[in-house]
Design a protein around this motif. Sequence first.
Motif, PDB file in Angstrom:
ATOM      1  N   PHE A  30       5.933 -11.930 -11.402  1.00 40.23           N
ATOM      2  CA  PHE A  30       7.277 -11.574 -11.816  1.00 40.23           C
ATOM      3  C   PHE A  30       8.110 -12.840 -11.927  1.00 40.23           C
ATOM      4  CE2 PHE A  30      10.826  -9.410 -12.788  1.00 40.23           C
ATOM      5  CZ  PHE A  30      11.057  -8.175 -12.204  1.00 40.23           C
TER       6      PHE A  30
ATOM      7  N   PRO B  45       0.812  -1.227   0.000  1.00 43.93           N
ATOM      8  CA  PRO B  45       0.000   0.000   0.000  1.00 43.93           C
ATOM      9  C   PRO B  45       0.840   1.269   0.000  1.00 43.93           C
ATOM     10  CG  PRO B  45      -0.200  -1.163   2.085  1.00 43.93           C
ATOM     11  CD  PRO B  45       0.541  -2.045   1.168  1.00 43.93           C
ATOM     12  N   LEU B  46       2.079   1.154   0.520  1.00 39.50           N
ATOM     13  CA  LEU B  46       2.889   2.360   0.604  1.00 39.50           C
ATOM     14  C   LEU B  46       3.312   2.900  -0.754  1.00 39.50           C
ATOM     15  CD1 LEU B  46       5.314   1.718   3.579  1.00 39.50           C
ATOM     16  CD2 LEU B  46       3.386   3.259   3.477  1.00 39.50           C
TER      17      LEU B  46
ATOM     18  N   LEU C 109       1.555   3.239  -3.244  1.00 40.26           N
ATOM     19  CA  LEU C 109       0.467   4.019  -3.824  1.00 40.26           C
ATOM     20  C   LEU C 109       0.096   3.619  -5.243  1.00 40.26           C
ATOM     21  CD1 LEU C 109       1.418   7.610  -2.704  1.00 40.26           C
ATOM     22  CD2 LEU C 109      -0.183   6.061  -1.645  1.00 40.26           C
ATOM     23  N   GLY C 110       0.065   2.334  -5.497  1.00 34.65           N
ATOM     24  CA  GLY C 110      -0.391   1.901  -6.802  1.00 34.65           C
ATOM     25  C   GLY C 110       0.703   1.840  -7.844  1.00 34.65           C
ATOM     26  N   TYR C 111       1.919   2.255  -7.506  1.00 34.80           N
ATOM     27  CA  TYR C 111       2.998   2.153  -8.476  1.00 34.80           C
ATOM     28  C   TYR C 111       3.737   0.839  -8.281  1.00 34.80           C
ATOM     29  CZ  TYR C 111       2.171   7.074  -9.404  1.00 34.80           C
ATOM     30  OH  TYR C 111       1.599   8.267  -9.757  1.00 34.80           O
ATOM     31  N   ASP C 112       2.958  -0.253  -8.185  1.00 33.35           N
ATOM     32  CA  ASP C 112       3.525  -1.551  -7.835  1.00 33.35           C
ATOM     33  C   ASP C 112       4.584  -2.029  -8.806  1.00 33.35           C
ATOM     34  OD1 ASP C 112       0.481  -3.122  -6.603  1.00 33.35           O
ATOM     35  OD2 ASP C 112       1.259  -1.107  -6.457  1.00 33.35           O
ATOM     36  N   MET C 113       4.246  -1.952 -10.091  1.00 31.28           N
ATOM     37  CA  MET C 113       5.149  -2.540 -11.079  1.00 31.28           C
ATOM     38  C   MET C 113       6.488  -1.819 -11.066  1.00 31.28           C
ATOM     39  SD  MET C 113       3.298  -4.857 -12.269  1.00 31.28           S
ATOM     40  CE  MET C 113       4.065  -5.396 -13.751  1.00 31.28           C
ATOM     41  N   PHE C 114       6.416  -0.521 -10.982  1.00 31.37           N
ATOM     42  CA  PHE C 114       7.644   0.256 -10.980  1.00 31.37           C
ATOM     43  C   PHE C 114       8.469  -0.055  -9.743  1.00 31.37           C
ATOM     44  CE2 PHE C 114      10.457   3.608 -11.864  1.00 31.37           C
ATOM     45  CZ  PHE C 114      10.690   4.306 -10.703  1.00 31.37           C
TER      46      PHE C 114
ATOM     47  N   TRP D 224      13.876  -5.053  -7.778  1.00 29.36           N
ATOM     48  CA  TRP D 224      14.485  -6.115  -8.577  1.00 29.36           C
ATOM     49  C   TRP D 224      15.886  -5.707  -9.024  1.00 29.36           C
ATOM     50  CZ3 TRP D 224      14.795 -10.850 -10.095  1.00 29.36           C
ATOM     51  CH2 TRP D 224      15.280 -11.187 -11.352  1.00 29.36           C
ATOM     52  N   LEU D 225      16.005  -4.490  -9.531  1.00 27.50           N
ATOM     53  CA  LEU D 225      17.312  -4.034  -9.984  1.00 27.50           C
ATOM     54  C   LEU D 225      18.311  -4.008  -8.841  1.00 27.50           C
ATOM     55  CD1 LEU D 225      16.279  -1.184 -12.420  1.00 27.50           C
ATOM     56  CD2 LEU D 225      17.238  -3.385 -12.985  1.00 27.50           C
TER      57      LEU D 225
ATOM     58  N   ALA E 130       8.354  -2.783  -7.983  1.00 25.80           N
ATOM     59  CA  ALA E 130       8.888  -4.143  -8.105  1.00 25.80           C
ATOM     60  C   ALA E 130      10.157  -4.128  -8.937  1.00 25.80           C
ATOM     61  CB  ALA E 130       7.852  -5.063  -8.742  1.00 25.80           C
ATOM     62  N   ASP E 131      10.136  -3.398 -10.055  1.00 25.72           N
ATOM     63  CA  ASP E 131      11.330  -3.310 -10.888  1.00 25.72           C
ATOM     64  C   ASP E 131      12.474  -2.658 -10.137  1.00 25.72           C
ATOM     65  OD1 ASP E 131       9.825  -2.685 -14.157  1.00 25.72           O
ATOM     66  OD2 ASP E 131       9.963  -4.453 -12.887  1.00 25.72           O
TER      67      ASP E 131
ATOM     68  N   ASP F  31       4.514  -7.708  -7.352  1.00 28.35           N
ATOM     69  CA  ASP F  31       4.149  -8.250  -8.656  1.00 28.35           C
ATOM     70  C   ASP F  31       4.223  -9.768  -8.611  1.00 28.35           C
ATOM     71  OD1 ASP F  31       5.473  -7.972 -12.057  1.00 28.35           O
ATOM     72  OD2 ASP F  31       3.647  -8.855 -11.226  1.00 28.35           O
TER      73      ASP F  31
END
Lengths: 269, 385, 321
Positions: free
Chosen positions: B97, B49-50, B52-57, B63-64, B59-60, B94
Amino acid sequence: MKVFAIAKNTFKEAVRNRILYLLLIFAILMIGSSRILALLTISAHERVIKDIGLFGINFFGVLIAILVGIGLVYHEIDKKTIYTIISKPIHRYQFILGKYFGLLITVYVNLIIMTLFFFFMVLVLGIGFHISLLYAIIYTATELAIVTALAIVFSSFSNPTMAAIYTLIMFIIGRMNEDILRFAQYLARESEKLIQAGQHVPPFSKFLQGFANVICRVLPNLGLYNIRAEVIHAPDKVMISWEPLLYAFTYSAFLLLIAIFIFQKRNFK
Amino acid sequence: MMRKVLFIILIIISFTASVLLQNRILKKVKLDIPYIDSLYLPEGNIVKPLVLGYDMFAADFFWLRTIQAFGGHWTGDRVYANFDRMFDVIITLDPYFEEAYLFGTLVLGDEAKDKERTYKLFNRGIANYLDNRLAKMKDALINEEPMTALKTVQKLIDEKYLPEMQVLDLPYKIPYYAGYMAYFNFSETESALTYYEIAVRCKDVPDWVFRHIPWLQEKMGEYIIALDKWRRDYNQAVEDKDELIMSVADEKIKLTTNNYYLKLFRDNIKSFKEKYGRFPNKLEELAEKKYLPFIPPEPYGTGYLYFPKTGVIIDKKTAEHDIIVYLQHIKLQINEYYKKTNKYPNTLTELFGQGKEIPEPFLNEWIYDNKTGKIYSTTVPHIVF
Amino acid sequence: MTVVRTEKLTKEYKHDFIEFEYGRMKVNFVPKKTCALIDLDLEVQQGEIFGLLGPNGAGKTTSIKILMSLIYPTKGKAWILDKPLDNISVKTKLGYLPENPYFYDYLKGWEFLDFYGQLYGLNKSERLKKAKELLKLVGIEYAANLPLKGYSKGMLQRIGLAQTLLNNPTVVILDEPLGGLDPFGRKEMRDIILSLKEKGVTIFFSSHILSDVEMICDRVAILYKGRLKALGKLGELLSAKINEWEITTEGLEESKVSDLKPHIKKLITQGKEIFIVLDNPDILPTVLDRINRENARLISLVPRKETLEEYFIRTLGGNQE
């Protein structure tokens, strides 16, 4: 028509705001650097570039809407440029609508610039364009319509700093809407468990549940427009449905009506 | 005019002084905190939730960071602390992933002591997707220790608690990778089986996963599928010019193949003994008597060591590696003894004490010369300490 | 016909519950209020030039803002052209110039007028025609392509006036239109106002500059601390009494009138001319007679009645602008 005259003027004024260019440059930089960042990963290059692009467009779109929008109405009243406008044969609501559409046009112009650059990157890097990317951006544009309306509402009665804070808070709540719903459902389950165990549900818990349920229906749900995950994992299944678009329309209308109401009552001292 | 010049001089002096000072300070700072070990992240459920909906970004982004940290440790100490938390966050943000799961099995599945954490990670991942209709299963996966949790889940499966096939809204890859890892890395067939049972009940499960279950139940591998997967990864890495994945996948291929072959040999040697009452005289006899279609080549290229008297089979590379570890230890004791008494012990029994000798790991013998203090194993006689 | 009418127009401002005065916090348990305007009744007839006067804080700008719907009255009503204030269509016939006008300073002169023209609902050709016309009228056509940022105060005032006249208004409301202008500017503004009157436009304006008011207003209203103190023709308000006589002569020697000095208020010699101010009209025949006898030339003889300033001081007791 008169709303359009105000909108055009607002656009001209917004475009002179330096913050706009700063944000736009940052967005372009970010999207551009996605190529370099993709080098750091193993076998997930395509995904990183798309994610950064979609994130950048959405995030900076929101920032532009908020930062440019919060001062719009306030400065007119503060600098008294509004005197010569309200004294013309124009309704106050036409003024607010004009401000809203002017800001919306500004936000959308920037959105288009960022999107074109993003698509250019996607094509040049050989990832290939897919219609789902466009759908994601259309949803972002819809979300921005609501955020812009929020900025206008708060700008109609408070100074830019507080308006920014209020708008940001509403944006965060809007994004967390689904989590609030989940919380309400979690409380419901816990209450069920207590009831089944023959115990008494504390009134505070009942209140919280009701409150959470009301909040997530009354406050804007911005999570609706987040299809970025589907775009990466199941792009062929991505489609635009009418309900979220209609919701944005009705909710923005609601917000603007509130803004008009507040604005109508104001004395311009 | 003088004023202006003075002003400019002051600016230059203050700027130069600042730069030089900063230079001095930086030289003293030891910036050796490159890895994510120092980054404390909250749980995935809190991070989600923190962002704010930018989950994919997000996660990336994580990941990096994980990749970079991995690279650092892979060439260094091969200790991957905190990676389980990283993976938890990434797969909560994600769940689809894929690369993260693959990487999880590479990174976390390797060290034996990370077994707990790895299982925990996958259990959490599965639990995230279960709704309250499967509350018992979800509870078990989250709250119990991983091995116990799996036993509970297996019981639930046996009691028909889980729905029939292909209805769970869980990405099949999570339990699939978990099962894969359980079998190939930890050789825990039962756990693997439980995971596969979960996997086949996922909505998006492909057909070939179904074949894994009877295979496991026979304790024989669909060797082709597993190795295929590693080969695919290897080829993809070649295409992407990912040297890291290439070397890792390559090692994995060899290790997996080796393990499989050894298992194959051992099972068949056992069957041979049961039928003929003796161990095969040589490996080729297994092929002659049609237990195996042919004798597969040793994956590391060093050849197999087979001892017909005891029926022990091991590839030369592993044998050498293991023997060296033993010899080092024994030699250390010998040298200590020599330092104390200024002569070598007569026998190894004298050195370690009656009943406390270190056995030769391949059922062969230690050859010890008490005049020179040299020792070697008959398994790999050319390695002398 | 009555163009502007107000009835018991009142504006009160409520103080906040908690407010700060001289750095100290005060809590107003009993609601405090400030009255900016109290029970204003006035009427403006068609075709007249009506002046709204009063010291600072008297309520002039408040009244005008209420008329323009920028502020809402606490009590009372008002009508413009017999329509209530919330009627938008009335505004098409209205022109308004605020005090110290603020405009979008990045717009060029013609763009500025073009924008307001759109708000009046004029089409493109009408707007451009009017823009040209008005820029010429107020005398700043040379600055048509210059952004308002580069305008001087006088130019801003003029273009402000131009925007007022965009739609050929029948009523023009001006808040301190002459403030900050140099004498030439003031004269031009006065001339424009008078020429508007000739066309039948009603003008309602507030001002501090009493001499200008005296020159052009038909009727005035005088406000003081929110209340209407006087209303009517200037001539009726001011005392008809002649206060002073101003005499300018040439060829008279100062020594020849020195005996009259105690009765003369002021005597200034400039070269050959002598300027005399008498505040006692009884002396006038004596002075004129002296001038005659000395064969001096009478250049001018000007009676001075009460000025608005003197009226203010007289009626408002020392509170002048």
